[in-house]
Write a protein that holds these residues in place. Structure first.
Motif, PDB file in Angstrom:
ATOM      1  N   SER A 157       0.800  -1.215   0.000  1.00  0.00           N
ATOM      2  CA  SER A 157       0.000   0.000   0.000  1.00  0.00           C
ATOM      3  C   SER A 157       0.841   1.276   0.000  1.00  0.00           C
ATOM      4  O   SER A 157       1.721   1.466   0.842  1.00  0.00           O
ATOM      5  CB  SER A 157      -0.917   0.013   1.230  1.00  0.00           C
ATOM      6  OG  SER A 157      -1.520   1.258   1.405  1.00  0.00           O
ATOM      7  N   ILE A 158       0.536   2.147  -0.956  1.00  0.00           N
ATOM      8  CA  ILE A 158       1.187   3.460  -0.999  1.00  0.00           C
ATOM      9  C   ILE A 158       0.699   4.325   0.165  1.00  0.00           C
ATOM     10  O   ILE A 158       1.462   5.094   0.747  1.00  0.00           O
ATOM     11  CB  ILE A 158       0.900   4.152  -2.343  1.00  0.00           C
ATOM     12  CG1 ILE A 158       1.580   3.392  -3.479  1.00  0.00           C
ATOM     13  CG2 ILE A 158       1.373   5.607  -2.336  1.00  0.00           C
ATOM     14  CD1 ILE A 158       1.308   3.948  -4.851  1.00  0.00           C
ATOM     15  N   VAL A 159      -0.573   4.180   0.504  1.00  0.00           N
ATOM     16  CA  VAL A 159      -1.134   4.951   1.615  1.00  0.00           C
ATOM     17  C   VAL A 159      -0.471   4.544   2.927  1.00  0.00           C
ATOM     18  O   VAL A 159      -0.101   5.389   3.747  1.00  0.00           O
ATOM     19  CB  VAL A 159      -2.660   4.771   1.702  1.00  0.00           C
ATOM     20  CG1 VAL A 159      -3.235   5.597   2.855  1.00  0.00           C
ATOM     21  CG2 VAL A 159      -3.330   5.157   0.386  1.00  0.00           C
ATOM     22  N   ALA A 160      -0.290   3.237   3.142  1.00  0.00           N
ATOM     23  CA  ALA A 160       0.365   2.764   4.356  1.00  0.00           C
ATOM     24  C   ALA A 160       1.806   3.265   4.438  1.00  0.00           C
ATOM     25  O   ALA A 160       2.286   3.648   5.516  1.00  0.00           O
ATOM     26  CB  ALA A 160       0.332   1.236   4.415  1.00  0.00           C
ATOM     27  N   LYS A 161       2.491   3.290   3.301  1.00  0.00           N
ATOM     28  CA  LYS A 161       3.865   3.794   3.291  1.00  0.00           C
ATOM     29  C   LYS A 161       3.905   5.287   3.607  1.00  0.00           C
ATOM     30  O   LYS A 161       4.847   5.781   4.220  1.00  0.00           O
ATOM     31  CB  LYS A 161       4.505   3.523   1.922  1.00  0.00           C
ATOM     32  CG  LYS A 161       4.805   2.056   1.672  1.00  0.00           C
ATOM     33  CD  LYS A 161       5.442   1.852   0.312  1.00  0.00           C
ATOM     34  CE  LYS A 161       5.736   0.369   0.068  1.00  0.00           C
ATOM     35  NZ  LYS A 161       6.331   0.140  -1.270  1.00  0.00           N
ATOM     36  N   VAL A 273      -1.626   4.430  11.622  1.00  0.00           N
ATOM     37  CA  VAL A 273      -2.490   3.873  10.573  1.00  0.00           C
ATOM     38  C   VAL A 273      -3.623   4.833  10.225  1.00  0.00           C
ATOM     39  O   VAL A 273      -4.544   4.478   9.491  1.00  0.00           O
ATOM     40  CB  VAL A 273      -3.058   2.490  10.983  1.00  0.00           C
ATOM     41  CG1 VAL A 273      -1.944   1.480  11.110  1.00  0.00           C
ATOM     42  CG2 VAL A 273      -3.851   2.574  12.271  1.00  0.00           C
ATOM     43  N   SER A 274      -3.561   6.019  10.749  1.00  0.00           N
ATOM     44  CA  SER A 274      -4.553   7.046  10.431  1.00  0.00           C
ATOM     45  C   SER A 274      -3.934   8.405  10.708  1.00  0.00           C
ATOM     46  O   SER A 274      -3.290   8.612  11.739  1.00  0.00           O
ATOM     47  CB  SER A 274      -5.817   6.855  11.281  1.00  0.00           C
ATOM     48  OG  SER A 274      -6.749   7.873  11.012  1.00  0.00           O
ATOM     49  N   LYS A 275      -4.117   9.325   9.767  1.00  0.00           N
ATOM     50  CA  LYS A 275      -3.620  10.684   9.947  1.00  0.00           C
ATOM     51  C   LYS A 275      -4.659  11.638   9.370  1.00  0.00           C
ATOM     52  O   LYS A 275      -4.946  11.623   8.177  1.00  0.00           O
ATOM     53  CB  LYS A 275      -2.269  10.861   9.249  1.00  0.00           C
ATOM     54  CG  LYS A 275      -1.626  12.219   9.482  1.00  0.00           C
ATOM     55  CD  LYS A 275      -0.285  12.324   8.763  1.00  0.00           C
ATOM     56  CE  LYS A 275       0.727  11.329   9.306  1.00  0.00           C
ATOM     57  NZ  LYS A 275       2.069  11.510   8.659  1.00  0.00           N
ATOM     58  N   GLY A 276      -5.247  12.440  10.231  1.00  0.00           N
ATOM     59  CA  GLY A 276      -6.321  13.317   9.784  1.00  0.00           C
ATOM     60  C   GLY A 276      -7.500  12.483   9.325  1.00  0.00           C
ATOM     61  O   GLY A 276      -8.038  11.671  10.070  1.00  0.00           O
ATOM     62  N   MET A 332     -11.592   6.551  16.143  1.00  0.00           N
ATOM     63  CA  MET A 332     -12.371   5.509  16.809  1.00  0.00           C
ATOM     64  C   MET A 332     -12.331   4.209  16.006  1.00  0.00           C
ATOM     65  O   MET A 332     -12.254   3.118  16.572  1.00  0.00           O
ATOM     66  CB  MET A 332     -13.809   5.989  17.002  1.00  0.00           C
ATOM     67  CG  MET A 332     -13.940   7.162  17.959  1.00  0.00           C
ATOM     68  SD  MET A 332     -15.608   7.869  17.973  1.00  0.00           S
ATOM     69  CE  MET A 332     -16.548   6.503  18.654  1.00  0.00           C
ATOM     70  N   TYR A 333     -12.372   4.325  14.687  1.00  0.00           N
ATOM     71  CA  TYR A 333     -12.244   3.161  13.812  1.00  0.00           C
ATOM     72  C   TYR A 333     -10.905   2.470  14.042  1.00  0.00           C
ATOM     73  O   TYR A 333     -10.834   1.248  14.203  1.00  0.00           O
ATOM     74  CB  TYR A 333     -12.386   3.589  12.349  1.00  0.00           C
ATOM     75  CG  TYR A 333     -11.705   2.669  11.355  1.00  0.00           C
ATOM     76  CD1 TYR A 333     -12.276   1.435  11.009  1.00  0.00           C
ATOM     77  CD2 TYR A 333     -10.488   3.024  10.758  1.00  0.00           C
ATOM     78  CE1 TYR A 333     -11.643   0.591  10.100  1.00  0.00           C
ATOM     79  CE2 TYR A 333      -9.865   2.187   9.844  1.00  0.00           C
ATOM     80  CZ  TYR A 333     -10.436   0.967   9.525  1.00  0.00           C
ATOM     81  OH  TYR A 333      -9.817   0.136   8.632  1.00  0.00           O
ATOM     82  N   VAL A 334      -9.842   3.259  14.085  1.00  0.00           N
ATOM     83  CA  VAL A 334      -8.511   2.706  14.294  1.00  0.00           C
ATOM     84  C   VAL A 334      -8.417   2.036  15.660  1.00  0.00           C
ATOM     85  O   VAL A 334      -7.868   0.929  15.794  1.00  0.00           O
ATOM     86  CB  VAL A 334      -7.437   3.800  14.164  1.00  0.00           C
ATOM     87  CG1 VAL A 334      -6.084   3.294  14.645  1.00  0.00           C
ATOM     88  CG2 VAL A 334      -7.340   4.270  12.721  1.00  0.00           C
ATOM     89  N   LYS A 335      -8.964   2.670  16.670  1.00  0.00           N
ATOM     90  CA  LYS A 335      -8.941   2.102  18.018  1.00  0.00           C
ATOM     91  C   LYS A 335      -9.650   0.754  18.040  1.00  0.00           C
ATOM     92  O   LYS A 335      -9.221  -0.191  18.715  1.00  0.00           O
ATOM     93  CB  LYS A 335      -9.612   3.069  19.000  1.00  0.00           C
ATOM     94  CG  LYS A 335      -9.600   2.588  20.446  1.00  0.00           C
ATOM     95  CD  LYS A 335     -10.240   3.619  21.363  1.00  0.00           C
ATOM     96  CE  LYS A 335     -10.222   3.128  22.806  1.00  0.00           C
ATOM     97  NZ  LYS A 335     -10.864   4.123  23.714  1.00  0.00           N
ATOM     98  N   GLU A 336     -10.738   0.659  17.299  1.00  0.00           N
ATOM     99  CA  GLU A 336     -11.525  -0.568  17.258  1.00  0.00           C
ATOM    100  C   GLU A 336     -10.822  -1.676  16.480  1.00  0.00           C
ATOM    101  O   GLU A 336     -10.970  -2.855  16.795  1.00  0.00           O
ATOM    102  CB  GLU A 336     -12.887  -0.278  16.621  1.00  0.00           C
ATOM    103  CG  GLU A 336     -13.880  -1.413  16.730  1.00  0.00           C
ATOM    104  CD  GLU A 336     -15.281  -0.994  16.324  1.00  0.00           C
ATOM    105  OE1 GLU A 336     -16.019  -1.839  15.817  1.00  0.00           O
ATOM    106  OE2 GLU A 336     -15.624   0.200  16.508  1.00  0.00           O
TER     107      GLU A 336
END
Length: 401
Positions: A157-161, A273-276, A332-336
């Motif tokens: 994943s480019i987004v993950a990188k 795994v999440s920014k903004g 919250m999605y990431v936390k879950e």
């Protein structure tokens, strides 16, 4: 020179695989329109099949397509495990049987990957997927149209990188899988068979009366289907006749060799795994070995949970997307999903390591642990662990309001 195109959608999903299409459908269920960018020129329907456990079927219920798939695929009631070296045969259950709705909890089903992707795509507006669209880089600007970006672009994943997530690491194993096609029917009972030997594991999963999904774990370096078929036949020379028969009926167009990669669970738990309002889902979030059959199942879970959180914000703001509120919902999605993903990665790797068996001097010890402890006590516990109904069932109520 690559052609650049302006995007005017507020929610953009990168990747038109299971995670990407399921996320687009989940958003559609709550009234949010999205655009899926797929680098291929058409829907990637090649490939074999996947086993969908109860958690996946509950997610598919939430997406409104479970009935379309379940009607064509029978559930598994039990499984047979045969130790090739000793001849010992075990009858057991498949992990992921518990939970789910009353009509879907009676066992996992093997489903053609093509059928799943088509079922998802059919529910989306015709202009949802933009083919031949490749993500090159990500830049954040205040004057752009895109509010939410979701990376469903796979293991690499480019987004993950962009987040700084480390690449998936190789497990040291590869898997070869495909579909065996019998024009006049295979005649097997609708029961999965798994044959284990030291360092080898071969699975035979009937899908329909004519198709069988099969796989073998091992170290295969060549990518040519014919060469792979010959290598596999050599490695299972002492396996039962049914294994050889399945390989002889292999459909070469479905045969795939895939290095088994995974992301270290601590990278998922502690990594960004999440920014903004940018995040990831599916293999971009949690690449894992296929030993519990949870890669696609977890991707469907991701989609439904993402739909719930983005939908909550959308409804709360009167049918509009608010970036500040969405940022909170994505956190919250990431936390879950963090611990859930890390746990599935760990459990899948452990299950594969044990069932594959050891080699060398320690092989007998791993095999003893597998036969006397794992299959007797731990396998069932992992099955109950896979269930995710207490989370996903809540999403169904949200979607059906």
């Amino acid at each position: 020179m690559e052609k650049m195109m302006m995007i005017e959608e507020e929610v953009v999903i990168v990747g038109g695989g299971i995670a990407g299409l399921a996320t687009a459908l989940a958003l559609k269920k709550v009234g949010v329109r999205s655009l899926v960018l797929e680098r291929a020129s058409e829907l990637r329907l090649s490939g074999a099949a996947l086993v969908l456990s109860s958690n996946a079927w509950t997610a598919l219920e939430a997406l409104g397509i479970a009935h379309k798939l379940a009607a064509g695929y029978l559930p598994y009631k039990k499984t047979y495990l045969i130790n090739v070296a000793t001849g010992v045969e075990r009858t057991g259950f498949l992990v992921g049987t518990q939970g789910g709705s009353a009509w879907l909890s009676d066992g996992p089903r093997s489903v053609h990957r093509k059928a799943l992707l088509e079922a998802l795509a059919e529910e989306l507006p015709a202009d949802t997927i933009r083919f031949s669209s490749k993500l090159i880089s990500i830049e954040t600007k205040h004057d752009c149209t895109i509010i939410v970006l979701i990376g469903c672009d796979g293991v690499h994943s480019i987004v993950a990188k962009w987040f700084g997530l480390k690449d998936g690491v190789c497990s040291g194993r590869a898997s070869v899988y495909g579909i065996a096609a019998y024009s006049e029917g295979h005649g097997l009972e609708h029961v999965p068979l798994q044959f284990i030997h030291t360092g080898k594991r071969f699975g035979v999963f009937p899908i329909t009366e004519t198709d069988i999904y099969w796989f073998i774990d091992g170290d295969f370096s060549n990518a040519d289907p014919r060469v792979i078929q010959e290598n596999v036949l050599e490695r299972v020379a002492n396996f039962p006749k049914i294994v050889h028969d399945v390989l002889q009926h292999a459909d070469m167009t479905t045969l795939i060799r895939s290095p088994l990669k995974f992301r270290y669970p601590w990278d998922v738990v502690f990594g960004c795994v999440s920014k903004g309002t940018i995040t990831v889902a599916g293999d971009a979030l949690h690449p894992m070995t296929p030993d519990l059959g949870q890669g696609g199942c977890a991707a469907l879970e991701d989609a439904v949970v993402l739909g719930r959180h983005i939908g909550n914000s959308y409804i709360r703001h009167g049918g509009k997307l608010c970036d500040r509120d969405l940022e909170t919902e994505l956190k919250m999605y990431v936390k879950e999903r963090r611990w859930r993903s890390a746990s599935l990665i760990s459990a899948s790797y452990f299950a594969g390591w044990v069932q594959q068996g050891g080699s060398g001097g320690a092989g007998w010890l791993v095999n003893f642990f597998r036969d006397k402890i794992y299959y007797k006590f731990l396998h069932r516990r992992i099955g109950s662990f896979i269930s995710y109904d207490w989370k996903v069932a809540y999403c169904i109520r949200i979607f059906w309001l």
